[in-house]
Design an enzyme around this catalytic site. Structure first.
Site, PDB file in Angstrom:
ATOM      1  CG  PHE A  97      -4.049  11.519   1.677  1.00 18.10           C
ATOM      2  CD1 PHE A  97      -4.788  10.621   2.424  1.00 18.10           C
ATOM      3  CD2 PHE A  97      -2.846  11.964   2.174  1.00 18.10           C
ATOM      4  CE1 PHE A  97      -4.323  10.166   3.649  1.00 18.10           C
ATOM      5  CE2 PHE A  97      -2.372  11.520   3.400  1.00 18.10           C
ATOM      6  CZ  PHE A  97      -3.111  10.615   4.142  1.00 18.10           C
ATOM      7  CG  ASP A 168      -1.997  10.833  -5.042  1.00 17.04           C
ATOM      8  OD1 ASP A 168      -1.588   9.655  -5.093  1.00 17.04           O
ATOM      9  OD2 ASP A 168      -1.868  11.555  -4.028  1.00 17.04           O
ATOM     10  CE1 TYR A 193       2.294   4.770   2.252  1.00 16.47           C
ATOM     11  CE2 TYR A 193       4.334   5.763   1.466  1.00 16.47           C
ATOM     12  CZ  TYR A 193       3.032   5.899   1.898  1.00 16.47           C
ATOM     13  OH  TYR A 193       2.450   7.133   1.971  1.00 16.47           O
ATOM     14  CE  LYS A 194      -1.279   4.842   0.404  1.00 18.46           C
ATOM     15  NZ  LYS A 194      -1.535   4.856   1.844  1.00 18.46           N
ATOM     16  NE  ARG A 340      -8.217   2.952   4.759  1.00 14.64           N
ATOM     17  CZ  ARG A 340      -7.182   3.686   4.347  1.00 14.64           C
ATOM     18  NH1 ARG A 340      -7.347   4.575   3.380  1.00 14.64           N
ATOM     19  NH2 ARG A 340      -5.996   3.570   4.908  1.00 14.64           N
TER      20      ARG A 340
END
Length: 381
Positions: A97, A168, A193-194, A340
């Protein structure tokens, strides 16, 4: 709504509203500052960290919460570089990311000691691990394609070469089985938060392998990482154990939402979640390829090499996704041309998958996406 974007922001768990209301009224409202002791707000980062530890194979007392993922990346990266002072290369890949790469660039500029960020293609990482490398920093699941790195094999290769390993887990925690203790990496970081459904802005976590924690001198030597914060010493002395990776005051409201959300995982086995995820993603790919031939699969075809998300390429991917969202099928877009979709078995089932493909096929067959209102770019894609 068919929500296929839990890989970006999880939904609101049913328990969180009442948990937050109680915290505001019964703790903050009634106890005020006493809440740090009476309600153990001070212990919340460790308590919640232990809940996450059960999902990622970390022993108790090895994860703490707070700050953002970028801050936790910086903490792990700066500590890793300190551990290998004779080496100057930070190795990462182009599937990482961008924020992780930005934090590395910022650290290198700040140190100004000749360090280099070396970015290679994901398939080339293993070959690029040499005795020049101080730190290998990789996101286990590629945010664009969902491709999964072999955590155990890469950690072993890095350590055999004398490098420090940082993982990560932003797209891993709550999505795929993770065994931090088993793989032996020095550091791991992740957001909540995912797949963990902690809410927008939910605090990040950092894991440090217990045998190295006492040797780490935190670059962000914050008040709550001090060994005795309420002694108010003028000189920093790191706390024992993982608490030295705490920085500032914990976000109690956000941690309360996350703590309530994590209770959903009680009794849930990650192996079962993974099996359900594979079934859903396989169904989705099969249905899309049968009914939407103008889309090209961008994710790995082999589910063993794919996380809990699927990406397809389309020249007008942004507009296609906006048309889907307008029909309450929620995914997201990643530049330059990827649509996605995330598959979260806690609340997504086969009917959601086939229903989403029904809408997607209609949008493509009838060129619904070819409308100026779907072309206008929003700030968040």
């Amino acid at each position: 709504m068919i929500y296929l974007d839990g890989n970006s922001l999880g939904p609101l768990p049913k328990s969180v509203d009442s948990a937050l209301s109680s915290m505001v009224t019964d703790q903050w409202g009634a106890h005020l500052i006493k809440g740090w002791n009476v309600d153990d707000w001070m212990g919340q980062p460790m308590r919640v960290g232990n809940m996450i530890g059960k999902l990622v194979g970390a022993p108790e007392g090895s994860i703490t919460m707070g700050d953002t993922l970028s801050v936790k990346v910086y903490q792990a990266l700066s500590a890793g570089v300190q551990m290998r002072p004779d080496r100057k290369v930070i190795l990462s890949d182009s599937g990482n990311f961008p924020s992780d790469l930005y934090m590395a660039q910022g650290l290198i500029a700040q140190l100004d000691q000749g360090h280099e960020l070396r970015v290679v293609e994901p398939d080339d990482v293993m070959d690029a691990i040499t005795d020049e490398v101080a730190v290998v920093m990789i996101t286990q699941v590629d945010y664009r394609s969902g491709a999964v790195h072999d955590m155990a094999a890469m950690t072993a290769k890095a350590q055999a070469a004398g490098a420090v390993m940082i993982w990560d887990l932003a797209h891993s925690a709550g999505a795929v089985p993770v065994d931090l203790a088993g793989c032996g990496c020095e550091f791991a970081v992740g957001c909540t938060y995912k797949y963990l459904n902690g809410g927008p802005g939910a605090p990040a976590f950092i894991y440090v392998r217990p045998y190295v924690i006492e040797d780490i001198k935190p670059a962000l030597s914050g008040w709550l990482g001090h060994d005795a914060p309420f002694a108010f010493d003028l000189d920093y002395r790191p706390a024992m154990g993982i608490e030295r990776m705490r920085v500032g005051t914990p976000p109690v409201l956000q941690l309360t939402a996350l703590e309530s959300a994590l209770a959903v995982w009680d009794g849930v086995e990650m192996a079962d979640v993974r099996a359900a995820s594979v079934r859903l993603t396989e169904l989705f790919i099969s249905e899309v390829e049968a009914r939407c031939p103008e889309l090209t699969l961008f994710s790995p075809r082999d589910p063993a090499h794919r996380g809990s998300q699927v990406s397809f390429a389309h020249a007008e991917g942004y507009a296609v996704m906006q048309a889907l969202i307008a029909r309450d099928v929620i995914g997201d877009f990643r530049a330059p041309n990827l649509i996605r979709f995330g598959f979260t078995p806690l609340y997504i089932d086969d009917a959601d998958v086939t229903g989403a493909v029904d809408v997607l096929a209609d949008i493509l067959d009838n060129r619904v996406w070819d409308d100026p209102k779907y072309m206008a770019k929003s700030r968040v894609t």
